[in-house]
Write a protein that holds these residues in place. Structure first.
Motif, PDB file in Angstrom:
ATOM      1  N   UNK A   1       0.519  -1.238   0.569  1.00  0.00           N
ATOM      2  CA  UNK A   1      -0.242   0.349  -0.101  1.00  0.00           C
ATOM      3  C   UNK A   1       0.730   1.506   0.227  1.00  0.00           C
ATOM      4  N   UNK A   2       0.798   2.186  -0.783  1.00  0.00           N
ATOM      5  CA  UNK A   2       1.663   3.501  -1.032  1.00  0.00           C
ATOM      6  C   UNK A   2       0.738   4.685  -0.954  1.00  0.00           C
ATOM      7  N   UNK A   3       1.536   5.568  -0.276  1.00  0.00           N
ATOM      8  CA  UNK A   3       0.875   7.217  -0.829  1.00  0.00           C
ATOM      9  C   UNK A   3       1.818   7.486  -2.018  1.00  0.00           C
ATOM     10  N   UNK A   4       1.459   8.086  -2.674  1.00  0.00           N
ATOM     11  CA  UNK A   4       2.415   8.553  -3.838  1.00  0.00           C
ATOM     12  C   UNK A   4       1.946   9.998  -5.088  1.00  0.00           C
ATOM     13  N   UNK A   5       2.843  10.853  -5.379  1.00  0.00           N
ATOM     14  CA  UNK A   5       3.176  11.491  -6.280  1.00  0.00           C
ATOM     15  C   UNK A   5       3.341  11.410  -7.491  1.00  0.00           C
ATOM     16  N   UNK A   6       2.551  11.300  -8.626  1.00  0.00           N
ATOM     17  CA  UNK A   6       3.052  11.026 -10.167  1.00  0.00           C
ATOM     18  C   UNK A   6       2.558  11.688 -11.370  1.00  0.00           C
ATOM     19  N   UNK A   7       3.849  11.546 -12.057  1.00  0.00           N
ATOM     20  CA  UNK A   7       2.996  12.221 -13.579  1.00  0.00           C
ATOM     21  C   UNK A   7       2.893  11.335 -14.435  1.00  0.00           C
ATOM     22  N   UNK A   8       2.481  11.080 -15.797  1.00  0.00           N
ATOM     23  CA  UNK A   8       2.726  10.273 -16.903  1.00  0.00           C
ATOM     24  C   UNK A   8       3.345  11.744 -18.054  1.00  0.00           C
ATOM     25  N   UNK A   9       3.368  11.181 -18.607  1.00  0.00           N
ATOM     26  CA  UNK A   9       4.146  11.872 -20.232  1.00  0.00           C
ATOM     27  C   UNK A   9       4.504  10.868 -21.064  1.00  0.00           C
ATOM     28  N   UNK A  10       4.590  11.825 -22.454  1.00  0.00           N
ATOM     29  CA  UNK A  10       5.841  11.136 -23.550  1.00  0.00           C
ATOM     30  C   UNK A  10       7.088  11.014 -23.964  1.00  0.00           C
ATOM     31  N   UNK A  11       7.114   9.890 -23.858  1.00  0.00           N
ATOM     32  CA  UNK A  11       8.430   9.009 -23.997  1.00  0.00           C
ATOM     33  C   UNK A  11       9.755  10.629 -24.519  1.00  0.00           C
ATOM     34  N   UNK A  12      10.128  10.958 -24.194  1.00  0.00           N
ATOM     35  CA  UNK A  12      11.332  11.750 -24.199  1.00  0.00           C
ATOM     36  C   UNK A  12      10.951  12.828 -25.009  1.00  0.00           C
ATOM     37  N   UNK A  13       9.996  13.328 -24.395  1.00  0.00           N
ATOM     38  CA  UNK A  13       9.330  14.652 -23.681  1.00  0.00           C
ATOM     39  C   UNK A  13       9.510  15.186 -22.216  1.00  0.00           C
ATOM     40  N   UNK A  14       9.562  16.572 -22.591  1.00  0.00           N
ATOM     41  CA  UNK A  14       9.299  17.457 -20.919  1.00  0.00           C
ATOM     42  C   UNK A  14       8.648  16.934 -19.798  1.00  0.00           C
ATOM     43  N   UNK A  15       9.173  16.301 -18.858  1.00  0.00           N
ATOM     44  CA  UNK A  15       7.853  15.829 -18.036  1.00  0.00           C
ATOM     45  C   UNK A  15       6.601  17.583 -17.166  1.00  0.00           C
ATOM     46  N   UNK A  16       5.971  16.675 -17.080  1.00  0.00           N
ATOM     47  CA  UNK A  16       4.888  17.949 -16.123  1.00  0.00           C
ATOM     48  C   UNK A  16       5.823  18.469 -14.169  1.00  0.00           C
TER      49      UNK A  16
ATOM     50  N   UNK B   1       8.692  18.241  -7.838  1.00  0.00           N
ATOM     51  CA  UNK B   1       9.740  18.800  -8.396  1.00  0.00           C
ATOM     52  C   UNK B   1       8.700  19.486  -9.595  1.00  0.00           C
ATOM     53  N   UNK B   2       9.702  20.827 -10.790  1.00  0.00           N
ATOM     54  CA  UNK B   2       9.468  21.260 -10.969  1.00  0.00           C
ATOM     55  C   UNK B   2       9.178  20.399 -12.906  1.00  0.00           C
ATOM     56  N   UNK B   3       8.603  20.799 -13.848  1.00  0.00           N
ATOM     57  CA  UNK B   3       8.634  20.383 -14.875  1.00  0.00           C
ATOM     58  C   UNK B   3       9.364  20.490 -15.963  1.00  0.00           C
ATOM     59  N   UNK B   4       9.790  20.486 -16.950  1.00  0.00           N
ATOM     60  CA  UNK B   4      10.369  20.098 -18.015  1.00  0.00           C
ATOM     61  C   UNK B   4      11.807  19.095 -17.675  1.00  0.00           C
TER      62      UNK B   4
END
Length: 253
Positions: free
Chosen positions: A165-180, A247-250
């Motif tokens: 069981x987990x508490x989690x922060x997450x992001x999803x984004x396209x491969x080789x793109x800059x993350x949000x 964390x920041x985007x980019x």
């Protein structure tokens, strides 16, 4: 699709060793108005349990997902999959989560206001725990005058004692793109007006009673530390057991 997650994980032992049954926590609410259509950013309570030769997942939390909602609002969401290798489904896309009649928060509902960096933080307190009588996984909102039952995941989605069981922060984004951005868009800071957090973290015992977590049974995992991070779980006056993340985007990674 690339994924970045950070976890505060509990309960990695065998079912016979488990006495805790999921989490309750205050989850800070942050907007991400510049997030792209191909991106997602959020935070949640996750329960993984073994079901035969694979693991199932049930999840409840908050996210920004333009491709799902066609806007950049913050939404309460639920998610489940009967096999981690399959795509699974959000909200009412399948017969997973069962909303309660008259619930104060329903899957897919937009929520406001968002926290304002260095000015004001806003949160919603959620819990996911196993009902000791029905075996269903019940979801409650606790930051109102009285706890509000939001609905349940049927016991068949997670029939055994959860292995993780987990508490989690997450992001999803396209491969080789800059993350949000994740959370507030800033790395962890103990100032809750500047950093996303989980505060007042509690576990549930087998009788459905909220108890303090066992620190020795918790592990922090960050899979893209150069882009996002989390500090360690600690106990602090007026916040209970808490940790910050984000964390920041980019970042590409």
């Amino acid at each position: 699709m690339m994924k970045a997650k950070l976890f505060l994980i509990m309960q990695c032992g065998t079912p016979s060793q488990d006495n805790s049954m999921a989490f309750r926590a205050e989850m800070s609410i942050w907007a991400s108005p510049n997030i792209e259509n191909s991106q997602e950013s959020g935070a949640s309570i996750q329960i993984y349990c073994q079901d035969g030769g694979h693991y199932n997942l049930i999840q409840a939390g908050f996210h920004i997902s333009p491709s799902l909602y066609h806007n950049r609002d913050i939404h309460f969401f639920t998610y489940c999959t009967k096999d981690l290798r399959s795509k699974g489904c959000y909200n009412s896309q399948c017969g997973g989560f069962v909303p309660a009649s008259g619930a104060k928060l329903v899957p897919g509902q937009a929520i406001a206001p968002a926290s304002i960096y260095d000015v004001q933080d806003h949160y919603i307190r959620l819990s996911v725990n196993k009902d000791p009588y029905s075996g269903d996984w019940v979801v409650y909102r606790h930051d109102l005058e009285t706890p509000s039952f939001l609905g349940h995941f049927p016991r068949g989605l997670c029939p055994e004692t959860p292995r993780i069981q987990a508490l989690t922060g997450f992001v999803n984004y396209l491969k080789n793109a800059r993350g949000p951005p994740m959370g507030s868009g800033h790395f962890p800071d103990c100032d809750e007006k500047k950093s996303a957090y989980f505060n007042h973290i509690k576990n549930y015992d087998v009788n459905g009673q909220a108890v303090d977590p066992f620190l020795s049974g918790m592990v922090k995992l960050v899979d893209k530390k150069n882009c996002y991070d989390a500090n360690d779980l600690f106990l602090i006056f007026k916040k209970g057991f808490t940790f910050n993340y984000g964390g920041p985007g980019g970042c590409i990674g």
